[in-house]
Design an enzyme around this catalytic site. Structure first.
Site, mmCIF file in Angstrom:
data_model
loop_
_atom_site.group_PDB
_atom_site.id
_atom_site.type_symbol
_atom_site.label_atom_id
_atom_site.label_comp_id
_atom_site.label_asym_id
_atom_site.label_seq_id
_atom_site.Cartn_x
_atom_site.Cartn_y
_atom_site.Cartn_z
ATOM 1 N N GLU A 1 0.798 -1.223 0.000
ATOM 2 C CA GLU A 1 0.000 0.000 0.000
ATOM 3 C C GLU A 1 0.832 1.277 0.000
ATOM 4 O O GLU A 1 0.416 2.292 -0.563
ATOM 5 C CB GLU A 1 -0.959 -0.016 1.210
ATOM 6 C CG GLU A 1 -2.209 -0.847 0.992
ATOM 7 C CD GLU A 1 -1.918 -2.340 0.932
ATOM 8 O OE1 GLU A 1 -2.693 -3.079 0.299
ATOM 9 O OE2 GLU A 1 -0.909 -2.784 1.536
ATOM 10 N N PHE B 1 -6.355 -1.465 4.889
ATOM 11 C CA PHE B 1 -4.938 -1.495 4.524
ATOM 12 C C PHE B 1 -4.332 -0.120 4.293
ATOM 13 O O PHE B 1 -3.109 0.006 4.184
ATOM 14 C CB PHE B 1 -4.729 -2.367 3.284
ATOM 15 C CG PHE B 1 -5.197 -3.787 3.470
ATOM 16 C CD1 PHE B 1 -5.287 -4.342 4.737
ATOM 17 C CD2 PHE B 1 -5.567 -4.555 2.382
ATOM 18 C CE1 PHE B 1 -5.727 -5.644 4.918
ATOM 19 C CE2 PHE B 1 -6.012 -5.861 2.557
ATOM 20 C CZ PHE B 1 -6.088 -6.412 3.824
ATOM 21 N N HIS C 1 -14.493 -2.661 1.147
ATOM 22 C CA HIS C 1 -14.634 -3.729 2.144
ATOM 23 C C HIS C 1 -14.585 -3.178 3.569
ATOM 24 O O HIS C 1 -13.963 -3.762 4.457
ATOM 25 C CB HIS C 1 -13.555 -4.798 1.942
ATOM 26 C CG HIS C 1 -13.612 -5.452 0.599
ATOM 27 N ND1 HIS C 1 -13.161 -4.825 -0.544
ATOM 28 C CD2 HIS C 1 -14.069 -6.661 0.226
ATOM 29 C CE1 HIS C 1 -13.348 -5.623 -1.584
ATOM 30 N NE2 HIS C 1 -13.900 -6.747 -1.146
ATOM 31 N N ASP D 1 -14.001 -12.732 6.325
ATOM 32 C CA ASP D 1 -12.568 -12.439 6.271
ATOM 33 C C ASP D 1 -11.997 -12.018 7.625
ATOM 34 O O ASP D 1 -10.789 -12.066 7.840
ATOM 35 C CB ASP D 1 -12.280 -11.352 5.235
ATOM 36 C CG ASP D 1 -12.296 -11.896 3.819
ATOM 37 O OD1 ASP D 1 -12.470 -13.125 3.678
ATOM 38 O OD2 ASP D 1 -12.144 -11.114 2.879
#
Length: 396
Positions: free
Chosen positions: A141, A164, A188, A196
């Site tokens: 990232e 992230f 997400h 997850d």
């Protein structure tokens, strides 16, 4: 940790196929020649790295290459060191330094008229999952964020899981300090991600991007408002953040619906509303379901979709809250700290006769089905119904 072990740095770079030069970073002539060679001589289709060996405090006795002089003022040694500098300069002969006249200017970036390739064209209730236009940066990232923040005149969008971006907060912060126009899309987000698990769930992202000076934070609730957010972000100076969910939510807005930065939408209202519920995306859907359940008991609630959390539409929220007895419930798929609830509470902190109840994720969540998590962590339609009844009961 490797300090001046230049051979190790060089070996690592060569292992990845780089051309390398190791030079004395204090030798201007060598640096100029190396820069020239790197752009004209070396093999094409390979990157080149110049490893310039330098020492902090070069040429100053007792200071050169001494760790304890990092970030330190010269203090009483200033006169001595200035004399040393002048003596070193005089050894090079007469010096007559004059800056060259500036002949080039950097053109100003114009981000005032960026448009979508085509307007939204969705049907009410349609569930939308979309595009495939991107450059893959993989699980790195910092590498995703930093190049996007650099080019002047470029309007870039960086997208990854909302969770992230925490890895790249330093790059994001420095981008803001550099007055870049980069835009971030965090997908997400929240416990609605489901199986997850907590390591993948963005639950701190609104707090993080909200803390960036001059930032704009979008939280669209359907495909139409998301496209509008993208267009508005492209035309908005500074850091912009667009939060999206992993759940595919239905379209609730007309294709020609007007959206503006800092302007909320009243999604549901009646003349007999008792409570104002403020929510976004996944929890907006839960609020609508809660409203349907409450109607069966003769209780009406008003629902507001803020669209942007920063800036927040304080006036719309306050006026609707006053029409519903000063009662507000915020519902968010985010930790309690730094999200929607805190934004609303902060905006109305000096208002009298306003009661705010915040429904948010209170602890590190488990892994399960999205609907089960939404229920367990207190942001479901059932939880909203209970909060409304509790607020009305206490107010009477």
């Amino acid at each position: 940790m490797l300090q001046h072990e230049m051979d190790v740095y060089e070996a690592r770079l060569k292992a990845f196929g780089w051309n390398t030069y190791v030079v004395d970073g204090h030798d201007v002539e060598v640096l100029c020649k190396t820069l020239h060679d790197a752009t004209t001589v070396h093999v094409k289709d390979k990157p080149t790295c110049i490893l310039a060996k330098t020492f902090k405090g070069k040429g100053f006795p007792g200071i050169e290459d001494q760790i304890n002089w990092h970030g330190k003022v010269m203090g009483t040694r200033a006169d001595e060191l200035i004399k040393t500098l002048k003596d070193n300069m005089s050894k090079q002969g007469p010096i007559n330094l004059r800056p060259q006249t500036i002949t080039a200017t950097v053109p100003k970036s114009d981000i005032s008229n960026i448009r979508l390739a085509e307007p939204p064209n969705y049907e009410m209730g349609q569930q939308v999952a979309h595009p495939k236009r991107f450059i893959e940066c993989y699980i790195a990232e910092q590498n995703l964020v930093w190049p996007s923040a650099v080019p002047p005149g470029t309007v870039a969008f960086c997208s990854t899981f909302a969770a992230f971006f925490t890895r790249a907060f330093d790059q994001i912060r420095m981008g803001a300090i550099s007055q870049t126009n980069v835009n971030f899309v965090g997908s997400h987000a929240g416990i609605s991600l489901g199986f997850d698990g907590s390591s993948q769930m963005g639950l701190e992202d609104l707090a993080m991007f909200g803390s960036i000076p001059g930032s704009t934070v979008f939280y669209p609730s359907d495909a139409v408002s998301c496209e509008r957010a993208v267009k508005l972000a492209a035309n908005t100076p500074g850091i912009c953040y667009i939060r999206t969910s992993s759940l595919i939510v239905p379209v609730i807005n007309r294709n020609d619906e007007l959206f503006q930065v800092g302007k909320a939408k009243v999604v549901r209202r009646s003349d007999s509303d008792k409570v104002t519920v403020i929510s976004c995306c996944v929890t907006l859907l839960e609020a609508t379901r809660a409203a349907d359940k409450l109607t069966l008991d003769g209780i009406n609630i008003r629902i507001i979709d803020p669209f942007t959390l920063k800036p927040l539409d304080r006036d719309t929220i306050l006026s609707n809250a006053k029409e519903t007895g000063g009662r507000i419930i915020t519902v968010e798929d985010h930790y309690e700290w730094g999200g929607l609830g805190e934004a609303v509470a902060g905006a109305l902190s000096e208002e009298r006769d306003i009661c705010i109840k915040r429904l948010a994720v209170q602890e590190v969540p488990h892994s399960s089905k999205p609907a089960e998590l939404i229920e367990k962590y207190g942001i479901s339609a059932n939880c909203i119904v209970k909060a409304v009844n509790c607020m009305l009961f206490k107010s009477t």
